[in-house]
Design an enzyme around this catalytic site. Sequence first.
Site, PDB file in Angstrom:
ATOM      1  N   HIS A   1     -17.252   3.658   3.196  1.00 51.09           N
ATOM      2  CA  HIS A   1     -16.325   4.608   3.742  1.00 51.09           C
ATOM      3  C   HIS A   1     -16.259   5.907   2.770  1.00 51.09           C
ATOM      4  O   HIS A   1     -16.622   5.898   1.651  1.00 51.09           O
ATOM      5  CB  HIS A   1     -15.054   3.681   3.488  1.00 51.09           C
ATOM      6  CG  HIS A   1     -14.524   3.392   2.347  1.00 51.09           C
ATOM      7  ND1 HIS A   1     -14.952   2.560   1.237  1.00 51.09           N
ATOM      8  CD2 HIS A   1     -13.625   4.321   1.666  1.00 51.09           C
ATOM      9  CE1 HIS A   1     -14.515   2.499   0.317  1.00 51.09           C
ATOM     10  NE2 HIS A   1     -13.360   3.431   0.185  1.00 51.09           N
TER      11      HIS A   1
ATOM     12  N   ARG B   1     -15.069  -8.069 -11.190  1.00 51.63           N
ATOM     13  CA  ARG B   1     -14.864  -6.519 -11.236  1.00 51.63           C
ATOM     14  C   ARG B   1     -13.330  -6.414 -11.041  1.00 51.63           C
ATOM     15  O   ARG B   1     -13.068  -6.570  -9.788  1.00 51.63           O
ATOM     16  CB  ARG B   1     -15.738  -6.086 -10.046  1.00 51.63           C
ATOM     17  CG  ARG B   1     -15.683  -4.556 -10.249  1.00 51.63           C
ATOM     18  CD  ARG B   1     -16.676  -3.794  -9.177  1.00 51.63           C
ATOM     19  NE  ARG B   1     -16.047  -2.504  -8.882  1.00 51.63           N
ATOM     20  CZ  ARG B   1     -16.479  -1.545  -9.607  1.00 51.63           C
ATOM     21  NH1 ARG B   1     -17.330  -1.338 -10.440  1.00 51.63           N
ATOM     22  NH2 ARG B   1     -16.208  -0.087  -9.270  1.00 51.63           N
TER      23      ARG B   1
ATOM     24  N   ASP C   1     -12.826   8.282   1.370  1.00 54.52           N
ATOM     25  CA  ASP C   1     -11.446   8.370   1.055  1.00 54.52           C
ATOM     26  C   ASP C   1     -10.616   9.364   1.805  1.00 54.52           C
ATOM     27  O   ASP C   1     -11.271  10.663   1.840  1.00 54.52           O
ATOM     28  CB  ASP C   1     -11.184   8.408  -0.478  1.00 54.52           C
ATOM     29  CG  ASP C   1     -11.773   7.319  -1.138  1.00 54.52           C
ATOM     30  OD1 ASP C   1     -12.000   6.166  -0.596  1.00 54.52           O
ATOM     31  OD2 ASP C   1     -11.804   7.092  -2.428  1.00 54.52           O
TER      32      ASP C   1
ATOM     33  N   HIS D   1     -18.974   5.945  -0.097  1.00 59.81           N
ATOM     34  CA  HIS D   1     -19.089   4.934  -1.160  1.00 59.81           C
ATOM     35  C   HIS D   1     -18.996   3.491  -1.018  1.00 59.81           C
ATOM     36  O   HIS D   1     -18.444   3.324   0.403  1.00 59.81           O
ATOM     37  CB  HIS D   1     -18.256   5.184  -2.451  1.00 59.81           C
ATOM     38  CG  HIS D   1     -17.026   5.399  -2.285  1.00 59.81           C
ATOM     39  ND1 HIS D   1     -16.436   6.551  -1.481  1.00 59.81           N
ATOM     40  CD2 HIS D   1     -15.948   4.711  -2.453  1.00 59.81           C
ATOM     41  CE1 HIS D   1     -15.293   6.441  -1.315  1.00 59.81           C
ATOM     42  NE2 HIS D   1     -14.749   5.241  -1.988  1.00 59.81           N
TER      43      HIS D   1
END
Length: 333
Positions: free
Chosen positions: A208, A275, A210, A265
Amino acid sequence: VALSKPSIEQFFMKPSKPNTNPLIFPTIPLIDLSKPESKQHLVKACQDFGFFKVVNHGVPTKFIKKLESEALKFFSSPLSTKEKAGPPDPFGYGNKRIGRNGDVGWVEYLLLNAKPESDYQRYLSVFEENPEIFQGVVNDYVTAVKKMACEILELLADEMKLQPRNVFSKLLMDEQSDSVFRVNHYLPCPEFQENERNGRKLVGFGEHTDPQIISVLRSNNTSGLEISLRDGSWMSVPADSDSFFINVGDSLQVMTNGRFKSVKHRVVANSTKSRVSMIYFGGPPLSEKIAPLPSLIQGEEDSLYKEFTWFEYKKSAFNTRLADNRLGLFEKI
Ligand code: GA4
């Protein structure tokens, strides 16, 4: 409506395009904010990639460490407790479902309003003894990261000779700025190990761009973030827990009339390591008109985008799927 549990197959990533020329594999631009010559590099990085890494950022390590430890405390509490802080409508705890249109990812997260005076009590019954502590830790972190984001936006404006130099940063500084803070926890998925050995990838957060102006990301020492290159291949971003990663959002792409690129990204989850990432999304006030800056367009014909308010863009964005091209609707043909 009761939603059925997503099946593991939904989390497999589609195979991606291999790099066309592995010999010219680019490296991620590195910006040292303590160096005056960083301005030129910043502009180039926003044009070429829409993505870069920042060192000497001025965000105190103690704010970063405290936030990470509070976040881990939250994520290690029982699911039933965390769920009391959900669903994210728009703020709160979310698990595996992203947005409202069917996207899933191997991730749990907290979405928070980035306004300093926001009241987090509703979601934070988890911190029964002391929700104010969490609130203070988030505020310290967000305030420092926002300051860095504004500094970067002012350096960019300077280098592009834009007047006033706070054309972009004033939108984040505005009391009405619609900014969001997100903490993601990508859990290890041991059931996936076998697939991983066969070269398959697990979706942590699907591809996607941002929607906001600028995003500031910091993660622990687990890799997973990937950015999309011009040839459509994906480049993995090596983890670096001492640096920040910045990306250009759709609104900045529009304001620069396409000069800066809103980078696509995604995050690949891991079968063995967890993570944790924290991202500040700097957005404008809802009523703000977003359009190419007059000094960056020759004539009206040259403008690539129609004018829209951040409210209009956000409303339309929240009705899309993650991978959709959200700016398409606002492009002039
Ligand atoms: C991507 C950037 C931010 O994380 C976010 C995301 C939002 C959400 O998680 O609810 C969106 C996504 C993001 C863009 C398209 C819509 C909205 C999920 C989704 C499918 C908080 C944001 O502002 O936009």
